[in-house]
Motif scaffolding. Sequence first.
Motif, PDB file in Angstrom:
ATOM      1  N   GLY A   1     -57.236   9.192  -7.605  1.00  0.00           N
ATOM      2  CA  GLY A   1     -58.003   8.144  -6.939  1.00  0.00           C
ATOM      3  C   GLY A   1     -57.139   6.959  -6.572  1.00  0.00           C
ATOM      4  N   SER A   2     -56.238   6.579  -7.452  1.00  0.00           N
ATOM      5  CA  SER A   2     -55.339   5.456  -7.168  1.00  0.00           C
ATOM      6  C   SER A   2     -54.414   5.802  -6.013  1.00  0.00           C
ATOM      7  N   ALA A   3     -53.946   7.038  -5.966  1.00  0.00           N
ATOM      8  CA  ALA A   3     -53.106   7.477  -4.850  1.00  0.00           C
ATOM      9  C   ALA A   3     -53.879   7.414  -3.536  1.00  0.00           C
ATOM     10  N   ARG A   4     -55.156   7.776  -3.570  1.00  0.00           N
ATOM     11  CA  ARG A   4     -55.975   7.732  -2.353  1.00  0.00           C
ATOM     12  C   ARG A   4     -56.131   6.302  -1.839  1.00  0.00           C
ATOM     13  N   VAL A   5     -56.414   5.375  -2.737  1.00  0.00           N
ATOM     14  CA  VAL A   5     -56.622   3.987  -2.319  1.00  0.00           C
ATOM     15  C   VAL A   5     -55.332   3.381  -1.786  1.00  0.00           C
ATOM     16  N   ILE A   6     -54.234   3.581  -2.493  1.00  0.00           N
ATOM     17  CA  ILE A   6     -52.954   3.032  -2.034  1.00  0.00           C
ATOM     18  C   ILE A   6     -52.547   3.660  -0.709  1.00  0.00           C
ATOM     19  N   SER A   7     -52.808   4.951  -0.539  1.00  0.00           N
ATOM     20  CA  SER A   7     -52.491   5.620   0.727  1.00  0.00           C
ATOM     21  C   SER A   7     -53.295   5.022   1.881  1.00  0.00           C
ATOM     22  N   ALA A   8     -54.548   4.673   1.619  1.00  0.00           N
ATOM     23  CA  ALA A   8     -55.410   4.125   2.666  1.00  0.00           C
ATOM     24  C   ALA A   8     -54.996   2.711   3.068  1.00  0.00           C
ATOM     25  N   ILE A   9     -54.518   1.926   2.106  1.00  0.00           N
ATOM     26  CA  ILE A   9     -54.183   0.524   2.372  1.00  0.00           C
ATOM     27  C   ILE A   9     -52.722   0.348   2.779  1.00  0.00           C
ATOM     28  N   LYS A  10     -51.834   1.076   2.109  1.00  0.00           N
ATOM     29  CA  LYS A  10     -50.387   0.939   2.308  1.00  0.00           C
ATOM     30  C   LYS A  10     -49.934  -0.515   2.140  1.00  0.00           C
ATOM     31  N   PRO A  11     -50.147  -1.084   0.951  1.00  0.00           N
ATOM     32  CA  PRO A  11     -49.714  -2.466   0.714  1.00  0.00           C
ATOM     33  C   PRO A  11     -48.197  -2.567   0.700  1.00  0.00           C
ATOM     34  N   GLU A  12     -47.725  -3.777   0.826  1.00  0.00           N
ATOM     35  CA  GLU A  12     -46.270  -3.972   0.754  1.00  0.00           C
ATOM     36  C   GLU A  12     -45.734  -3.626  -0.624  1.00  0.00           C
ATOM     37  N   TYR A  13     -46.500  -3.912  -1.664  1.00  0.00           N
ATOM     38  CA  TYR A  13     -46.047  -3.668  -3.028  1.00  0.00           C
ATOM     39  C   TYR A  13     -47.165  -3.024  -3.849  1.00  0.00           C
ATOM     40  N   VAL A  14     -46.783  -2.112  -4.734  1.00  0.00           N
ATOM     41  CA  VAL A  14     -47.706  -1.620  -5.752  1.00  0.00           C
ATOM     42  C   VAL A  14     -46.959  -1.595  -7.079  1.00  0.00           C
ATOM     43  N   GLY A  15     -47.536  -2.247  -8.074  1.00  0.00           N
ATOM     44  CA  GLY A  15     -46.908  -2.309  -9.380  1.00  0.00           C
ATOM     45  C   GLY A  15     -47.775  -1.631 -10.422  1.00  0.00           C
ATOM     46  N   PHE A  16     -47.127  -0.860 -11.292  1.00  0.00           N
ATOM     47  CA  PHE A  16     -47.830  -0.198 -12.395  1.00  0.00           C
ATOM     48  C   PHE A  16     -47.604  -0.967 -13.689  1.00  0.00           C
ATOM     49  N   LEU A  17     -48.696  -1.317 -14.361  1.00  0.00           N
ATOM     50  CA  LEU A  17     -48.645  -1.753 -15.744  1.00  0.00           C
ATOM     51  C   LEU A  17     -49.078  -0.562 -16.592  1.00  0.00           C
ATOM     52  N   THR A  18     -48.912  -0.646 -17.881  1.00  0.00           N
ATOM     53  CA  THR A  18     -49.412   0.399 -18.774  1.00  0.00           C
ATOM     54  C   THR A  18     -50.430  -0.231 -19.715  1.00  0.00           C
ATOM     55  N   LEU A  19     -51.545   0.459 -19.887  1.00  0.00           N
ATOM     56  CA  LEU A  19     -52.648  -0.068 -20.680  1.00  0.00           C
ATOM     57  C   LEU A  19     -52.205  -0.445 -22.091  1.00  0.00           C
ATOM     58  N   MET A  20     -52.613  -1.639 -22.496  1.00  0.00           N
ATOM     59  CA  MET A  20     -52.454  -2.092 -23.871  1.00  0.00           C
ATOM     60  C   MET A  20     -53.816  -2.582 -24.343  1.00  0.00           C
ATOM     61  N   ILE A  21     -54.224  -2.135 -25.503  1.00  0.00           N
ATOM     62  CA  ILE A  21     -55.518  -2.525 -26.041  1.00  0.00           C
ATOM     63  C   ILE A  21     -55.390  -3.890 -26.709  1.00  0.00           C
ATOM     64  N   GLU A  22     -56.068  -4.880 -26.151  1.00  0.00           N
ATOM     65  CA  GLU A  22     -55.928  -6.249 -26.632  1.00  0.00           C
ATOM     66  C   GLU A  22     -57.114  -6.663 -27.501  1.00  0.00           C
ATOM     67  N   PRO A  23     -56.859  -7.259 -28.678  1.00  0.00           N
ATOM     68  CA  PRO A  23     -57.954  -7.779 -29.506  1.00  0.00           C
ATOM     69  C   PRO A  23     -58.792  -8.780 -28.707  1.00  0.00           C
ATOM     70  N   GLY A  24     -60.075  -8.783 -28.994  1.00  0.00           N
ATOM     71  CA  GLY A  24     -60.955  -9.707 -28.296  1.00  0.00           C
ATOM     72  C   GLY A  24     -61.562  -9.147 -27.024  1.00  0.00           C
ATOM     73  N   THR A  25     -61.217  -7.893 -26.689  1.00  0.00           N
ATOM     74  CA  THR A  25     -61.780  -7.257 -25.496  1.00  0.00           C
ATOM     75  C   THR A  25     -62.807  -6.210 -25.892  1.00  0.00           C
ATOM     76  N   GLU A  26     -63.674  -5.891 -24.942  1.00  0.00           N
ATOM     77  CA  GLU A  26     -64.663  -4.836 -25.176  1.00  0.00           C
ATOM     78  C   GLU A  26     -63.973  -3.501 -25.397  1.00  0.00           C
ATOM     79  N   MET A  27     -62.870  -3.267 -24.686  1.00  0.00           N
ATOM     80  CA  MET A  27     -62.149  -2.006 -24.838  1.00  0.00           C
ATOM     81  C   MET A  27     -61.555  -1.869 -26.242  1.00  0.00           C
ATOM     82  N   TYR A  28     -61.146  -2.963 -26.822  1.00  0.00           N
ATOM     83  CA  TYR A  28     -60.618  -2.946 -28.193  1.00  0.00           C
ATOM     84  C   TYR A  28     -61.674  -2.412 -29.155  1.00  0.00           C
ATOM     85  N   ASP A  29     -62.899  -2.878 -28.976  1.00  0.00           N
ATOM     86  CA  ASP A  29     -63.987  -2.408 -29.833  1.00  0.00           C
ATOM     87  C   ASP A  29     -64.298  -0.935 -29.561  1.00  0.00           C
TER      88      ASP A  29
END
Length: 290
Positions: free
Chosen positions: A186-214
């Motif tokens: 899905g991410s490849a599809r969206v980036i292909s459709a837009i073709k932005p000048e830059y695309v940067g990847f972060l990697t998920l980190m579970i942060e305390p205080g977030t819903e995802m942490y719980d």
Amino acid sequence: MRYEGTVYRPPSEAGSLIIQLTIGCARNTCTFCNMYKDKKFRIRPLEEVVEDLEMARSYYSRIKVRRIFLADGDALIVKTEDLLYIIAKCKEIFPEVERISVYGAPKDILHKTPEELATLKAAGLDMVYMGLESGADEVLQAVKKGVTADEMIEAGKKVRAAGMILSMTVISGLGGKKLWREHALGSARVISAIKPEYVGFLTLMIEPGTEMYDQYNRGEIELLTPHEVLDETELFIRSVDAEGTMFRSNHASNYIPLGGTLNGERDKILGQIEISRRKSKFRPDVFRGI
């Protein structure tokens, strides 16, 4: 300058003058994000923002300020006429400025007309950073991003049509083990459709205080291993079609650094992935950070 709370900016704005036009994030619903949890969103009075610009000019009287980043997370939510006023003040007080940039939440971009965005570009708003996070609707819904993949495409295309530089961010591993393929494709599809000048990847980190942490602590989310993150990234690189887009995965959260230009350096990037897979040398979690 006067700052409220922790101030966040894109890595490429490390040398920029940061001015808070807004405080916090207007939506603040993303399950993975803890950036603005300690702030109540508001738009600062324009006179306060101008005072900060004047204070910065006094402080940097002997330094040329080439770049200005208008924080916090929702500068584009500000009325266009007010944005134009602040941009004009930036250029008046710092005539040497070469780039003015903002975070652009997809909803904020969609609420601007093409004419408004073109006017902002003509006035001097040069670059927008937009968090895609994922191009898979299942993932976007799960993390409460508040927009669909197609709305992301519409927002990204509007920025590009206005002539602004667009930098987009994807979060590796955001779909977990269950949705990693959908996330990559899905991410490849969206980036292909837009073709932005830059695309940067972060990697998920579970942060305390977030819903995802719980959610993680309740066993509702399975994180990808470093090797699985490589598999996901490889699937994205093999699937994306965005000629000329600069790809980077060199954030502090990433397990390994990757970089190259799509599509011409696809083989180079895939080679970097394969070398890392064979060596199995990844940045330890203790050294990873947002």
